[in-house]
Design a protein around this motif. Structure first.
Motif, PDB file in Angstrom:
ATOM      1  N   THR A  21      -3.312   8.799 -12.330  1.00  0.00           N
ATOM      2  CA  THR A  21      -2.573   8.637 -11.008  1.00  0.00           C
ATOM      3  C   THR A  21      -3.582   8.091  -9.900  1.00  0.00           C
ATOM      4  N   THR A  22      -4.538   8.732  -9.580  1.00  0.00           N
ATOM      5  CA  THR A  22      -5.588   8.478  -8.875  1.00  0.00           C
ATOM      6  C   THR A  22      -6.124   6.922  -8.740  1.00  0.00           C
ATOM      7  N   ARG A  23      -6.363   6.542 -10.269  1.00  0.00           N
ATOM      8  CA  ARG A  23      -6.784   5.166 -10.330  1.00  0.00           C
ATOM      9  C   ARG A  23      -5.547   4.140 -10.164  1.00  0.00           C
ATOM     10  N   THR A  66       3.967  -7.680  -8.343  1.00  0.00           N
ATOM     11  CA  THR A  66       3.702  -7.946  -9.951  1.00  0.00           C
ATOM     12  C   THR A  66       2.456  -6.933 -10.196  1.00  0.00           C
ATOM     13  N   SER A  67       1.535  -6.970  -9.183  1.00  0.00           N
ATOM     14  CA  SER A  67       0.255  -6.496  -9.334  1.00  0.00           C
ATOM     15  C   SER A  67       0.216  -4.789  -9.493  1.00  0.00           C
ATOM     16  N   VAL A  68       0.840  -4.356  -8.428  1.00  0.00           N
ATOM     17  CA  VAL A  68       1.118  -2.907  -8.271  1.00  0.00           C
ATOM     18  C   VAL A  68       1.854  -2.375  -9.452  1.00  0.00           C
ATOM     19  N   GLY A  69       3.007  -3.306  -9.867  1.00  0.00           N
ATOM     20  CA  GLY A  69       3.736  -2.751 -10.968  1.00  0.00           C
ATOM     21  C   GLY A  69       3.086  -2.698 -12.289  1.00  0.00           C
ATOM     22  N   LEU A  70       2.439  -3.884 -12.540  1.00  0.00           N
ATOM     23  CA  LEU A  70       1.417  -3.921 -13.754  1.00  0.00           C
ATOM     24  C   LEU A  70       0.332  -2.737 -13.632  1.00  0.00           C
ATOM     25  N   ILE A  71      -0.113  -2.417 -12.526  1.00  0.00           N
ATOM     26  CA  ILE A  71      -1.334  -1.512 -12.621  1.00  0.00           C
ATOM     27  C   ILE A  71      -0.903  -0.099 -12.998  1.00  0.00           C
ATOM     28  N   SER A  72       0.231   0.185 -12.450  1.00  0.00           N
ATOM     29  CA  SER A  72       1.035   1.352 -12.306  1.00  0.00           C
ATOM     30  C   SER A  72       1.433   1.739 -13.895  1.00  0.00           C
ATOM     31  N   PHE A 117       0.362   0.172 -16.637  1.00  0.00           N
ATOM     32  CA  PHE A 117      -0.642   0.402 -17.368  1.00  0.00           C
ATOM     33  C   PHE A 117      -1.593   1.490 -17.366  1.00  0.00           C
ATOM     34  N   GLU A 118      -1.770   1.960 -16.164  1.00  0.00           N
ATOM     35  CA  GLU A 118      -2.733   3.106 -15.924  1.00  0.00           C
ATOM     36  C   GLU A 118      -1.904   4.317 -16.908  1.00  0.00           C
ATOM     37  N   GLY A 119      -0.370   4.597 -16.489  1.00  0.00           N
ATOM     38  CA  GLY A 119       0.472   5.513 -17.193  1.00  0.00           C
ATOM     39  C   GLY A 119       0.393   5.315 -18.781  1.00  0.00           C
ATOM     40  N   TYR A 120       0.659   4.161 -19.302  1.00  0.00           N
ATOM     41  CA  TYR A 120       0.669   4.069 -20.485  1.00  0.00           C
ATOM     42  C   TYR A 120      -0.698   4.455 -21.354  1.00  0.00           C
ATOM     43  N   PHE A 121      -1.733   4.183 -20.812  1.00  0.00           N
ATOM     44  CA  PHE A 121      -3.014   4.230 -21.459  1.00  0.00           C
ATOM     45  C   PHE A 121      -3.634   5.551 -20.811  1.00  0.00           C
ATOM     46  N   ALA A 122      -2.931   6.386 -20.102  1.00  0.00           N
ATOM     47  CA  ALA A 122      -3.610   7.776 -19.753  1.00  0.00           C
ATOM     48  C   ALA A 122      -3.755   8.506 -20.900  1.00  0.00           C
ATOM     49  N   LEU A 133       0.807  -1.317   0.259  1.00  0.00           N
ATOM     50  CA  LEU A 133       0.131   0.119   0.050  1.00  0.00           C
ATOM     51  C   LEU A 133       0.953   1.280  -0.013  1.00  0.00           C
ATOM     52  N   LEU A 134       1.935   1.299   0.607  1.00  0.00           N
ATOM     53  CA  LEU A 134       2.760   2.232   0.687  1.00  0.00           C
ATOM     54  C   LEU A 134       3.648   2.606  -0.412  1.00  0.00           C
ATOM     55  N   PHE A 135       3.963   1.506  -0.995  1.00  0.00           N
ATOM     56  CA  PHE A 135       4.687   1.569  -2.288  1.00  0.00           C
ATOM     57  C   PHE A 135       3.642   2.122  -3.495  1.00  0.00           C
ATOM     58  N   ALA A 136       2.408   1.682  -3.406  1.00  0.00           N
ATOM     59  CA  ALA A 136       1.454   2.044  -4.533  1.00  0.00           C
ATOM     60  C   ALA A 136       1.333   3.667  -4.268  1.00  0.00           C
ATOM     61  N   GLY A 137       1.420   4.032  -2.912  1.00  0.00           N
ATOM     62  CA  GLY A 137       1.267   5.716  -2.765  1.00  0.00           C
ATOM     63  C   GLY A 137       2.500   6.364  -3.049  1.00  0.00           C
ATOM     64  N   ARG A 138       3.699   5.883  -2.791  1.00  0.00           N
ATOM     65  CA  ARG A 138       4.926   6.559  -2.695  1.00  0.00           C
ATOM     66  C   ARG A 138       5.284   6.412  -4.254  1.00  0.00           C
ATOM     67  N   ALA A 139       5.538   5.280  -4.820  1.00  0.00           N
ATOM     68  CA  ALA A 139       6.256   4.973  -6.022  1.00  0.00           C
ATOM     69  C   ALA A 139       5.439   4.955  -7.186  1.00  0.00           C
ATOM     70  N   SER A 140       4.269   3.989  -7.010  1.00  0.00           N
ATOM     71  CA  SER A 140       3.653   3.716  -8.211  1.00  0.00           C
ATOM     72  C   SER A 140       2.935   4.836  -9.132  1.00  0.00           C
ATOM     73  N   SER A 141       2.388   5.659  -7.805  1.00  0.00           N
ATOM     74  CA  SER A 141       1.728   6.806  -8.555  1.00  0.00           C
ATOM     75  C   SER A 141       2.869   7.698  -9.312  1.00  0.00           C
ATOM     76  N   ALA A 142       4.122   7.831  -8.900  1.00  0.00           N
ATOM     77  CA  ALA A 142       5.000   8.582  -9.711  1.00  0.00           C
ATOM     78  C   ALA A 142       5.394   7.972 -10.683  1.00  0.00           C
ATOM     79  N   VAL A 143       5.297   6.697 -10.932  1.00  0.00           N
ATOM     80  CA  VAL A 143       5.507   5.930 -12.120  1.00  0.00           C
ATOM     81  C   VAL A 143       4.513   6.349 -13.225  1.00  0.00           C
ATOM     82  N   THR A 144       3.282   6.418 -12.686  1.00  0.00           N
ATOM     83  CA  THR A 144       2.004   6.522 -13.714  1.00  0.00           C
ATOM     84  C   THR A 144       2.277   7.698 -14.145  1.00  0.00           C
ATOM     85  N   ALA A 145       2.548   8.929 -13.223  1.00  0.00           N
ATOM     86  CA  ALA A 145       2.387  10.355 -13.693  1.00  0.00           C
ATOM     87  C   ALA A 145       3.576  10.258 -14.875  1.00  0.00           C
ATOM     88  N   GLU A 146       4.848   9.809 -14.522  1.00  0.00           N
ATOM     89  CA  GLU A 146       5.863   9.709 -15.338  1.00  0.00           C
ATOM     90  C   GLU A 146       5.469   9.334 -16.676  1.00  0.00           C
TER      91      GLU A 146
END
Lengths: 265, 157
Positions: free
Chosen positions: A238-240, A214-220, A222-227, A109-122
Protein backbone atom coordinates in the motif's frame (compact mmCIF):
# COMPACT_ATOMS: atom_id res chain seq x y z
CA UNK A 1 38.95 -6.91 2.44
CA UNK A 2 38.35 -8.58 -0.89
CA UNK A 3 35.33 -10.45 0.48
CA UNK A 4 33.85 -7.16 1.64
CA UNK A 5 34.55 -5.64 -1.76
CA UNK A 6 32.86 -8.50 -3.57
CA UNK A 7 29.83 -8.19 -1.32
CA UNK A 8 29.63 -4.47 -1.98
CA UNK A 9 29.72 -4.98 -5.75
CA UNK A 10 27.15 -7.78 -5.66
CA UNK A 11 24.84 -5.66 -3.49
CA UNK A 12 25.03 -2.97 -6.15
CA UNK A 13 24.44 -5.57 -8.85
CA UNK A 14 21.45 -6.98 -7.00
CA UNK A 15 20.04 -3.49 -6.60
CA UNK A 16 20.14 -2.98 -10.37
CA UNK A 17 18.99 -6.44 -11.45
CA UNK A 18 16.11 -6.53 -8.97
CA UNK A 19 14.85 -3.18 -10.30
CA UNK A 20 15.07 -4.42 -13.89
CA UNK A 21 13.44 -7.68 -12.82
CA UNK A 22 10.58 -5.73 -11.30
CA UNK A 23 10.25 -3.59 -14.45
CA UNK A 24 10.06 -6.74 -16.59
CA UNK A 25 7.39 -8.10 -14.27
CA UNK A 26 5.40 -4.88 -14.65
CA UNK A 27 5.69 -5.09 -18.44
CA UNK A 28 4.55 -8.71 -18.54
CA UNK A 29 1.73 -7.95 -16.12
CA UNK A 30 0.66 -4.99 -18.25
CA UNK A 31 0.67 -7.21 -21.33
CA UNK A 32 -1.49 -9.78 -19.53
CA UNK A 33 -3.81 -6.99 -18.40
CA UNK A 34 -4.05 -5.64 -21.95
CA UNK A 35 -5.04 -9.04 -23.29
CA UNK A 36 -7.73 -9.49 -20.64
CA UNK A 37 -9.20 -6.01 -21.22
CA UNK A 38 -11.41 -7.37 -23.99
CA UNK A 39 -13.09 -9.82 -21.62
CA UNK A 40 -13.30 -7.23 -18.85
CA UNK A 41 -14.94 -4.69 -21.15
CA UNK A 42 -17.68 -7.24 -21.78
CA UNK A 43 -18.69 -7.08 -18.13
CA UNK A 44 -19.47 -3.40 -17.64
CA UNK A 45 -21.29 -3.89 -14.34
CA UNK A 46 -18.03 -4.97 -12.72
CA UNK A 47 -16.31 -1.84 -13.99
CA UNK A 48 -19.17 0.39 -12.82
CA UNK A 49 -18.91 -1.12 -9.36
CA UNK A 50 -15.22 -0.13 -9.22
CA UNK A 51 -15.91 3.30 -10.74
CA UNK A 52 -18.32 3.76 -7.85
CA UNK A 53 -15.76 2.80 -5.20
CA UNK A 54 -12.79 4.59 -6.77
CA UNK A 55 -14.27 7.48 -8.71
CA UNK A 56 -17.61 8.42 -7.21
CA UNK A 57 -16.40 8.10 -3.63
CA UNK A 58 -13.43 10.38 -4.46
CA UNK A 59 -15.76 13.05 -5.79
CA UNK A 60 -16.17 14.99 -2.56
CA UNK A 61 -12.47 15.15 -1.66
CA UNK A 62 -11.58 16.16 -5.24
CA UNK A 63 -14.26 18.86 -5.46
CA UNK A 64 -13.45 20.33 -2.04
CA UNK A 65 -9.68 20.26 -2.69
CA UNK A 66 -10.24 21.94 -6.06
CA UNK A 67 -12.30 24.67 -4.46
CA UNK A 68 -9.63 25.38 -1.85
CA UNK A 69 -6.75 25.24 -4.35
CA UNK A 70 -8.59 27.69 -6.60
CA UNK A 71 -9.21 30.03 -3.67
CA UNK A 72 -5.57 29.94 -2.59
CA UNK A 73 -4.42 30.57 -6.16
CA UNK A 74 -6.76 33.56 -6.34
CA UNK A 75 -5.47 35.07 -3.09
CA UNK A 76 -1.81 34.57 -3.99
CA UNK A 77 -2.24 35.49 -7.64
CA UNK A 78 -4.08 38.69 -6.79
CA UNK A 79 -1.38 39.66 -4.30
CA UNK A 80 1.29 39.61 -7.04
CA UNK A 81 -0.84 40.79 -9.98
CA UNK A 82 -2.14 43.94 -8.29
CA UNK A 83 1.48 45.11 -7.90
CA UNK A 84 1.63 45.32 -11.69
CA UNK A 85 -1.86 46.71 -12.03
CA UNK A 86 -3.18 43.69 -13.88
CA UNK A 87 -5.47 42.10 -11.34
CA UNK A 88 -7.97 41.38 -14.13
CA UNK A 89 -5.60 38.69 -15.43
CA UNK A 90 -6.35 36.66 -12.29
CA UNK A 91 -8.84 34.51 -14.18
CA UNK A 92 -6.25 33.60 -16.82
CA UNK A 93 -3.57 32.67 -14.31
CA UNK A 94 -5.89 30.56 -12.20
CA UNK A 95 -7.60 28.85 -15.14
CA UNK A 96 -4.35 28.05 -16.96
CA UNK A 97 -2.59 26.68 -13.89
CA UNK A 98 -5.63 24.58 -12.98
CA UNK A 99 -6.50 23.25 -16.42
CA UNK A 100 -2.94 22.59 -17.54
CA UNK A 101 -1.22 21.40 -14.38
CA UNK A 102 -2.93 21.39 -11.00
CA UNK A 103 -6.18 19.79 -12.14
CA UNK A 104 -4.69 16.59 -13.57
CA UNK A 105 -1.72 16.37 -11.16
CA UNK A 106 -3.38 17.07 -7.82
CA UNK A 107 -6.37 14.91 -8.78
CA UNK A 108 -4.00 12.03 -9.59
CA UNK A 109 -2.17 12.50 -6.28
CA UNK A 110 -5.45 12.59 -4.35
CA UNK A 111 -6.70 9.57 -6.28
CA UNK A 112 -3.50 7.67 -5.47
CA UNK A 113 -4.01 8.36 -1.77
CA UNK A 114 -7.78 7.97 -1.63
CA UNK A 115 -8.58 5.15 -4.06
CA UNK A 116 -5.46 3.39 -5.33
CA UNK A 117 -4.18 2.54 -1.86
CA UNK A 118 -7.52 0.89 -1.11
CA UNK A 119 -7.36 -1.08 -4.38
CA UNK A 120 -3.87 -2.32 -3.53
CA UNK A 121 -4.91 -3.35 -0.03
CA UNK A 122 -8.02 -5.10 -1.38
CA UNK A 123 -6.19 -7.11 -4.05
CA UNK A 124 -3.31 -7.76 -1.64
CA UNK A 125 -5.70 -9.20 0.94
CA UNK A 126 -7.35 -11.31 -1.75
CA UNK A 127 -3.89 -12.66 -2.53
CA UNK A 128 -3.11 -13.24 1.17
CA UNK A 129 -6.40 -15.04 1.85
CA UNK A 130 -5.90 -17.06 -1.36
CA UNK A 131 -9.09 -15.79 -2.98
CA UNK A 132 -7.15 -15.22 -6.18
CA UNK A 133 -5.86 -18.80 -6.10
CA UNK A 134 -9.41 -20.02 -5.47
CA UNK A 135 -10.64 -18.13 -8.52
CA UNK A 136 -7.90 -19.71 -10.59
CA UNK A 137 -9.05 -23.13 -9.34
CA UNK A 138 -12.58 -22.37 -10.51
CA UNK A 139 -11.24 -21.43 -13.94
CA UNK A 140 -12.06 -17.75 -13.33
CA UNK A 141 -9.22 -15.59 -14.53
CA UNK A 142 -8.46 -13.26 -11.59
CA UNK A 143 -6.86 -10.71 -13.91
CA UNK A 144 -9.94 -10.15 -16.04
CA UNK A 145 -12.33 -10.60 -13.07
CA UNK A 146 -10.56 -8.61 -10.31
CA UNK A 147 -7.62 -6.67 -11.71
CA UNK A 148 -8.84 -5.31 -15.05
CA UNK A 149 -12.08 -3.69 -13.76
CA UNK A 150 -10.15 -1.82 -11.08
CA UNK A 151 -7.56 -0.67 -13.59
CA UNK A 152 -10.21 0.45 -16.09
CA UNK A 153 -12.12 2.28 -13.36
CA UNK A 154 -9.02 4.39 -12.61
CA UNK A 155 -8.48 5.21 -16.29
CA UNK A 156 -12.16 6.05 -16.72
CA UNK A 157 -12.62 8.12 -13.55
CA UNK A 158 -9.53 10.28 -13.76
CA UNK A 159 -10.50 12.68 -16.59
CA UNK A 160 -13.89 13.31 -14.99
CA UNK A 161 -12.34 13.91 -11.59
CA UNK A 162 -9.71 16.24 -13.08
CA UNK A 163 -12.42 18.22 -14.90
CA UNK A 164 -14.40 18.50 -11.67
CA UNK A 165 -11.28 19.63 -9.79
CA UNK A 166 -10.50 22.34 -12.34
CA UNK A 167 -14.10 23.53 -12.46
CA UNK A 168 -14.32 23.70 -8.67
CA UNK A 169 -11.01 25.59 -8.65
CA UNK A 170 -12.20 28.17 -11.18
CA UNK A 171 -15.39 28.64 -9.15
CA UNK A 172 -13.30 29.03 -5.98
CA UNK A 173 -11.13 31.64 -7.66
CA UNK A 174 -14.26 33.42 -8.86
CA UNK A 175 -15.66 33.50 -5.31
CA UNK A 176 -12.44 34.99 -3.91
CA UNK A 177 -11.54 37.23 -6.85
CA UNK A 178 -14.89 38.59 -7.94
CA UNK A 179 -17.12 38.26 -4.88
CA UNK A 180 -14.66 39.05 -2.09
CA UNK A 181 -11.83 41.11 -3.62
CA UNK A 182 -14.02 42.82 -6.19
CA UNK A 183 -12.34 42.24 -9.54
CA UNK A 184 -14.64 43.04 -12.44
CA UNK A 185 -16.79 40.02 -13.28
CA UNK A 186 -16.73 40.59 -17.04
CA UNK A 187 -12.96 41.10 -17.20
CA UNK A 188 -12.39 37.95 -15.11
CA UNK A 189 -14.28 35.73 -17.56
CA UNK A 190 -13.45 37.45 -20.84
CA UNK A 191 -9.70 37.48 -20.18
CA UNK A 192 -9.94 33.82 -19.21
CA UNK A 193 -11.86 32.90 -22.36
CA UNK A 194 -9.53 34.88 -24.60
CA UNK A 195 -6.41 33.16 -23.26
CA UNK A 196 -7.46 29.58 -22.52
CA UNK A 197 -7.44 27.48 -25.67
CA UNK A 198 -9.80 24.52 -25.76
CA UNK A 199 -7.49 22.29 -27.78
CA UNK A 200 -4.11 23.30 -26.39
CA UNK A 201 -5.06 23.75 -22.74
CA UNK A 202 -8.29 21.93 -21.90
CA UNK A 203 -7.83 18.91 -24.16
CA UNK A 204 -4.17 18.45 -23.26
CA UNK A 205 -5.14 18.62 -19.58
CA UNK A 206 -7.63 15.80 -20.12
CA UNK A 207 -5.04 13.76 -22.05
CA UNK A 208 -2.70 14.22 -19.09
CA UNK A 209 -5.31 12.97 -16.65
CA UNK A 210 -5.97 9.86 -18.78
CA UNK A 211 -2.23 9.09 -18.81
CA UNK A 212 -2.07 9.61 -15.04
CA UNK A 213 -5.11 7.37 -14.58
CA UNK A 214 -3.42 4.62 -16.59
CA UNK A 215 -0.20 4.87 -14.61
CA UNK A 216 -1.81 5.13 -11.17
CA UNK A 217 -4.25 2.33 -11.98
CA UNK A 218 -1.54 0.02 -13.27
CA UNK A 219 0.71 0.64 -10.25
CA UNK A 220 -2.09 0.03 -7.75
CA UNK A 221 -3.24 -3.29 -9.23
CA UNK A 222 0.34 -4.45 -9.81
CA UNK A 223 1.45 -3.75 -6.25
CA UNK A 224 -1.67 -5.46 -4.90
CA UNK A 225 -1.37 -8.49 -7.17
CA UNK A 226 2.26 -9.10 -6.27
CA UNK A 227 2.01 -8.15 -2.60
CA UNK A 228 3.67 -10.53 -0.15
CA UNK A 229 0.78 -12.53 1.39
CA UNK A 230 1.36 -11.25 4.92
CA UNK A 231 0.04 -8.34 6.96
CA UNK A 232 3.38 -6.64 6.57
CA UNK A 233 3.45 -7.35 2.85
CA UNK A 234 0.10 -5.65 2.31
CA UNK A 235 1.20 -2.66 4.36
CA UNK A 236 4.38 -2.36 2.29
CA UNK A 237 2.47 -2.74 -0.96
CA UNK A 238 0.00 0.00 0.00
CA UNK A 239 2.80 2.38 0.90
CA UNK A 240 4.64 1.57 -2.31
CA UNK A 241 1.51 2.28 -4.34
CA UNK A 242 1.13 5.77 -2.93
CA UNK A 243 4.85 6.60 -3.17
CA UNK A 244 5.47 5.19 -6.64
CA UNK A 245 2.19 6.56 -8.02
CA UNK A 246 2.94 10.05 -6.75
CA UNK A 247 6.47 10.02 -8.12
CA UNK A 248 5.42 8.60 -11.47
CA UNK A 249 2.62 11.16 -11.81
CA UNK A 250 5.03 14.03 -11.17
CA UNK A 251 7.66 12.60 -13.55
CA UNK A 252 5.08 11.89 -16.27
CA UNK A 253 3.72 15.40 -15.79
CA UNK A 254 7.14 16.86 -16.49
CA UNK A 255 7.53 14.75 -19.64
CA UNK A 256 4.02 15.51 -20.88
CA UNK A 257 4.37 19.22 -20.16
CA UNK A 258 7.61 19.38 -22.13
CA UNK A 259 5.98 17.48 -25.01
CA UNK A 260 2.74 19.50 -25.03
CA UNK A 261 3.64 23.03 -24.09
CA UNK A 262 7.27 23.53 -25.10
CA UNK A 263 7.75 25.76 -28.10
CA UNK A 264 4.17 27.03 -28.08
CA UNK A 265 5.15 30.62 -27.58
CA UNK B 1 -25.89 -2.10 -2.39
CA UNK B 2 -27.48 -3.51 -5.51
CA UNK B 3 -26.62 -2.89 -9.10
CA UNK B 4 -29.09 -0.11 -9.85
CA UNK B 5 -27.68 2.00 -7.01
CA UNK B 6 -24.21 1.67 -8.57
CA UNK B 7 -25.58 2.57 -11.97
CA UNK B 8 -27.29 5.64 -10.57
CA UNK B 9 -24.21 6.82 -8.68
CA UNK B 10 -21.90 6.24 -11.65
CA UNK B 11 -24.37 7.93 -13.98
CA UNK B 12 -24.51 10.94 -11.67
CA UNK B 13 -20.72 10.99 -11.47
CA UNK B 14 -20.32 10.89 -15.26
CA UNK B 15 -23.00 13.57 -15.67
CA UNK B 16 -21.24 15.89 -13.21
CA UNK B 17 -17.91 15.14 -14.94
CA UNK B 18 -19.32 15.91 -18.38
CA UNK B 19 -20.85 19.09 -17.00
CA UNK B 20 -17.45 20.10 -15.66
CA UNK B 21 -15.84 19.39 -19.04
CA UNK B 22 -18.52 21.45 -20.77
CA UNK B 23 -17.90 24.25 -18.28
CA UNK B 24 -14.17 24.17 -19.08
CA UNK B 25 -14.78 24.11 -22.83
CA UNK B 26 -17.44 26.83 -22.94
CA UNK B 27 -17.00 29.07 -19.91
CA UNK B 28 -13.24 28.79 -19.31
CA UNK B 29 -11.98 28.09 -22.81
CA UNK B 30 -14.65 29.67 -25.02
CA UNK B 31 -15.11 26.96 -27.61
CA UNK B 32 -17.49 29.20 -29.54
CA UNK B 33 -14.70 31.58 -30.50
CA UNK B 34 -12.48 28.78 -31.70
CA UNK B 35 -13.37 27.95 -35.26
CA UNK B 36 -10.14 28.00 -37.18
CA UNK B 37 -11.56 25.75 -39.87
CA UNK B 38 -14.22 28.19 -41.05
CA UNK B 39 -13.71 31.48 -42.81
CA UNK B 40 -11.35 32.38 -45.60
CA UNK B 41 -7.59 32.95 -45.60
CA UNK B 42 -5.87 36.05 -46.94
CA UNK B 43 -2.16 36.66 -47.13
CA UNK B 44 -0.30 39.71 -45.90
CA UNK B 45 3.42 40.43 -46.24
CA UNK B 46 5.33 42.48 -43.72
CA UNK B 47 8.92 43.71 -43.56
CA UNK B 48 8.95 42.93 -39.87
CA UNK B 49 6.30 41.27 -37.75
CA UNK B 50 7.90 42.00 -34.37
CA UNK B 51 6.47 39.65 -31.77
CA UNK B 52 3.36 38.54 -33.65
CA UNK B 53 2.37 34.96 -32.89
CA UNK B 54 0.21 32.32 -34.47
CA UNK B 55 -3.41 32.54 -33.21
CA UNK B 56 -3.02 36.24 -32.43
CA UNK B 57 -6.28 38.11 -33.07
CA UNK B 58 -7.01 40.01 -36.26
CA UNK B 59 -9.00 43.11 -35.41
CA UNK B 60 -10.85 45.73 -37.34
CA UNK B 61 -12.04 48.79 -35.41
CA UNK B 62 -11.17 46.86 -32.26
CA UNK B 63 -13.47 43.94 -33.07
CA UNK B 64 -11.92 40.49 -33.48
CA UNK B 65 -12.61 39.43 -37.07
CA UNK B 66 -10.17 36.54 -37.41
CA UNK B 67 -6.97 34.87 -36.26
CA UNK B 68 -3.40 34.62 -37.49
CA UNK B 69 -3.19 31.15 -38.99
CA UNK B 70 0.47 30.78 -39.91
CA UNK B 71 3.65 32.80 -40.13
CA UNK B 72 6.47 32.08 -42.53
CA UNK B 73 9.40 33.73 -44.27
CA UNK B 74 9.46 34.21 -48.03
CA UNK B 75 12.81 32.73 -49.04
CA UNK B 76 13.26 35.10 -52.01
CA UNK B 77 12.08 38.49 -50.82
CA UNK B 78 12.88 37.93 -47.12
CA UNK B 79 9.48 39.23 -46.16
CA UNK B 80 7.34 37.71 -43.43
CA UNK B 81 4.36 35.92 -44.93
CA UNK B 82 1.40 35.99 -42.55
CA UNK B 83 -1.75 34.02 -43.31
CA UNK B 84 -4.85 35.56 -41.76
CA UNK B 85 -8.04 33.56 -41.39
CA UNK B 86 -11.01 35.90 -41.46
CA UNK B 87 -14.39 34.80 -40.10
CA UNK B 88 -16.85 34.17 -42.95
CA UNK B 89 -19.31 36.89 -41.94
CA UNK B 90 -16.79 39.72 -42.47
CA UNK B 91 -15.71 41.10 -45.83
CA UNK B 92 -12.98 43.61 -46.57
CA UNK B 93 -12.27 45.67 -49.68
CA UNK B 94 -9.32 44.95 -51.98
CA UNK B 95 -7.32 47.98 -50.76
CA UNK B 96 -7.46 47.09 -47.05
CA UNK B 97 -4.37 48.08 -45.06
CA UNK B 98 -2.99 45.55 -42.56
CA UNK B 99 -0.78 46.81 -39.76
CA UNK B 100 0.75 45.11 -36.74
CA UNK B 101 -0.30 46.89 -33.58
CA UNK B 102 0.18 46.40 -29.87
CA UNK B 103 -2.67 46.42 -27.39
CA UNK B 104 -1.50 48.66 -24.58
CA UNK B 105 2.12 49.40 -23.84
CA UNK B 106 3.15 45.86 -22.96
CA UNK B 107 0.22 43.93 -24.37
CA UNK B 108 0.07 41.27 -27.05
CA UNK B 109 0.53 42.13 -30.71
CA UNK B 110 -2.31 41.77 -33.17
CA UNK B 111 -3.05 42.51 -36.81
CA UNK B 112 -5.24 45.55 -37.42
CA UNK B 113 -7.23 45.75 -40.65
CA UNK B 114 -8.43 49.06 -42.03
CA UNK B 115 -10.83 48.70 -44.90
CA UNK B 116 -10.51 51.03 -47.89
CA UNK B 117 -13.05 52.19 -50.45
CA UNK B 118 -12.55 49.64 -53.22
CA UNK B 119 -15.90 48.08 -54.22
CA UNK B 120 -14.21 44.72 -54.89
CA UNK B 121 -13.94 42.47 -51.83
CA UNK B 122 -11.00 40.27 -50.82
CA UNK B 123 -11.50 36.56 -51.46
CA UNK B 124 -9.78 33.40 -50.28
CA UNK B 125 -6.05 33.38 -51.06
CA UNK B 126 -5.86 37.08 -51.98
CA UNK B 127 -2.84 39.10 -50.96
CA UNK B 128 -3.02 42.42 -49.16
CA UNK B 129 -1.12 45.11 -51.04
CA UNK B 130 -0.54 47.65 -48.31
CA UNK B 131 0.92 46.64 -44.99
CA UNK B 132 2.56 48.40 -42.09
CA UNK B 133 5.21 46.59 -40.08
CA UNK B 134 5.43 46.25 -36.36
CA UNK B 135 6.89 49.08 -34.36
CA UNK B 136 10.32 48.00 -33.10
CA UNK B 137 11.34 49.98 -30.06
CA UNK B 138 15.08 49.67 -30.72
CA UNK B 139 14.70 51.03 -34.25
CA UNK B 140 12.63 53.93 -33.02
CA UNK B 141 15.22 54.81 -30.40
CA UNK B 142 18.10 54.61 -32.86
CA UNK B 143 16.19 56.76 -35.37
CA UNK B 144 15.54 59.28 -32.66
CA UNK B 145 19.21 59.30 -31.62
CA UNK B 146 20.40 59.69 -35.22
CA UNK B 147 18.07 62.60 -35.88
CA UNK B 148 19.17 64.19 -32.59
CA UNK B 149 22.81 63.71 -33.56
CA UNK B 150 22.12 65.23 -36.99
CA UNK B 151 20.56 68.38 -35.65
CA UNK B 152 23.05 69.17 -32.84
CA UNK B 153 26.01 70.37 -35.03
CA UNK B 154 23.62 72.56 -37.01
CA UNK B 155 22.72 74.42 -33.83
CA UNK B 156 26.31 74.72 -32.58
CA UNK B 157 27.69 77.57 -34.71
Amino acid sequence: MSAYFIRLISTLGHLVTSRIDRLGLVARFAGLLLVSLRIALGRLSLIFREVYFSGVRSLSIVAVSGLFVGMVLAVQGYEVLQRYGSAESLGVIVALSLVRELGPVVTALLFAGRASSAVTAEIGLMRATEQLAAMDMMAVDPISRVVAPRFLAAVFSMPFLAAIFSTAGVIGAWIIGVKLIGIDDGAFWSQMQANVDVRIDVLNGLVKSIVFGTSVGLISVFEGYFAAPTAEGIATATTRTVVISSLSVLLLDLLLTVMMFRGLS
Amino acid sequence: MNRSRFDFAVGLFVAIGLLAMAFMALKVGNLAGFDSGSGYAIEARFDNIGGLKVRAPVKSAGVVVGRVESIGLDAETYEARVLLRIYPNYRFSKDTIASILTSGLLGEQYVGLESGGDPVYLGAGDRLGKTQSAMILEKLISQFLFSKAAETPAKAP
